[in-house]
Design a protein around this motif. Structure first.
Motif, short mmCIF file in Angstrom:
data_model
loop_
_atom_site.label_atom_id
_atom_site.label_comp_id
_atom_site.label_asym_id
_atom_site.label_seq_id
_atom_site.Cartn_x
_atom_site.Cartn_y
_atom_site.Cartn_z
N GLU A 88 48.23 33.29 29.09
CA GLU A 88 47.85 31.89 29.28
C GLU A 88 48.38 31.30 30.60
O GLU A 88 47.66 30.58 31.28
CB GLU A 88 48.34 31.05 28.09
N LEU A 100 38.03 33.94 39.84
CA LEU A 100 37.54 33.54 38.52
C LEU A 100 37.52 34.74 37.59
O LEU A 100 37.86 34.63 36.41
CB LEU A 100 36.11 32.99 38.64
N GLU A 101 37.12 35.90 38.15
CA GLU A 101 37.08 37.11 37.33
C GLU A 101 38.48 37.53 36.92
O GLU A 101 38.71 37.96 35.78
CB GLU A 101 36.34 38.23 38.06
N ALA A 152 42.54 35.63 30.67
CA ALA A 152 42.17 34.96 29.42
C ALA A 152 41.98 35.99 28.32
O ALA A 152 42.49 35.82 27.22
CB ALA A 152 40.88 34.16 29.62
N HIS A 153 41.26 37.07 28.65
CA HIS A 153 40.99 38.10 27.64
C HIS A 153 42.28 38.80 27.21
O HIS A 153 42.39 39.29 26.10
CB HIS A 153 39.95 39.10 28.17
N LEU A 195 39.51 35.30 34.16
CA LEU A 195 38.87 35.72 32.91
C LEU A 195 39.60 36.90 32.28
O LEU A 195 39.79 36.95 31.07
CB LEU A 195 37.41 36.10 33.16
N LEU A 220 46.32 32.59 33.39
CA LEU A 220 44.99 31.98 33.32
C LEU A 220 45.01 30.59 33.95
O LEU A 220 44.17 30.26 34.80
CB LEU A 220 44.52 31.91 31.86
N GLU A 221 45.99 29.78 33.55
CA GLU A 221 46.07 28.42 34.06
C GLU A 221 46.28 28.42 35.57
O GLU A 221 45.64 27.67 36.30
CB GLU A 221 47.21 27.68 33.35
#
Lengths: 181, 181
Positions: free
Chosen positions: B93, B81-82, B88-89, B85, B96-97
């Motif tokens: 994309e 998850l980190e 994401a930052h 993230l 992230l997905e």
């Protein structure tokens, strides 16, 4: 006849007859006490047996409930992950990022409540909670943690996973780059 | 003197003396039995006490270990998850997905291993595992589930959370839209 009477009187006064009576009474008492002890022993044994069976059942139940409780807490995380996935599939990037941040926060909070806490890495290398994967020449103080490759965690007072870190080597040119900790 | 001898002989043959001997022996046996029973009772009671204390300790340990095991399994989910993230930052994309999909799969698998299973919703409404939030006129068979608003889950053989669903009402025009199930 007078002889007989005298004999009887003598018999009742004889010490062995007195002892006989006392012993009979004592034996009766002992037998009653023994029966009571046997009853108590059987009762305690039965209680012990029941307790043992109940404890085994309780333990199974406790472990199952502990699992169920955590799993139930994680359902909203699963829901929000699914929502984030839907946002990803719809190419709603802002919503996706928001969703991932929410999920991360939720999971962190749940695990914290369970007893998880991150290992501090803002200081000197500590072999109790850190695992040094590399030593690198650095401007930082020798022996200090300069990079975290994987976060470490404690569970209660035990180290669940040490933090994997890069440690600052000596400041001089003689770099020991690539050493295993 | 001969009288005395005769008396002694008589005494030894007297029934009360014989009974006295028997009673004394019985008495000794009863006292020994009694002591043994008291010993056994004390031992069983002490064992019971120790068992009780150990069981309480064991239970605490079991619950803590059950929690620790699940928490430990969830660490890679937290790690990923980190990483998601971070992606994401960095506005990566695709990464992230991918990350969110990985996290979702991991969490689903962990919860499944713990005993979680989704409630089936591909059929008729079943009040044991479904909660009807709406009844809507539909081309589908009356009473069938036509939409899932929130997934439901079982834990082992218990319903941890019913699936919240929309149920098909009668096919005719007299729609009962908006009814609570």
């Amino acid at each position: 006849m007078p002889e007989e009477v005298e004999n009887t009187e003598q018999a009742e006064e004889r010490p062995e007859v007195v002892e006989l009576e006392a012993l009979r009474a004592e034996n009766e008492g002992l037998i009653a006490e023994n029966e009571e002890l046997i009853d108590t022993l059987q009762r305690v044994k039965a209680e012990f047996d029941n307790y043992r069976k109940r404890a085994a059942r309780d333990q199974e139940g406790l472990v199952a409930r502990a699992g169920e409780r955590i799993v139930k807490e994680l359902l909203p995380v699963l829901d929000d992950l699914e929502r984030a996935l839907e946002a990803a599939h719809a190419h709603e990037e802002a919503k996706l990022e928001e969703g991932v941040e929410l999920v991360h926060r939720q999971l962190e909070q749940i695990l914290e409540r369970e007893g998880l806490s991150p290992v501090a890495t803002d200081g000197m290398f500590d072999p109790h909670v850190h695992e040094a994967l590399l030593t690198q020449p650095s401007a930082a103080e020798e022996g200090s943690v300069i990079e975290v490759l994987q976060k470490g965690y404690r569970f209660g007072d035990r180290v669940l996973r040490p933090a994997r870190v890069v440690v600052a080597g000596p400041r001089e040119g003689s770099a020991s780059n690539g050493d295993e900790g």
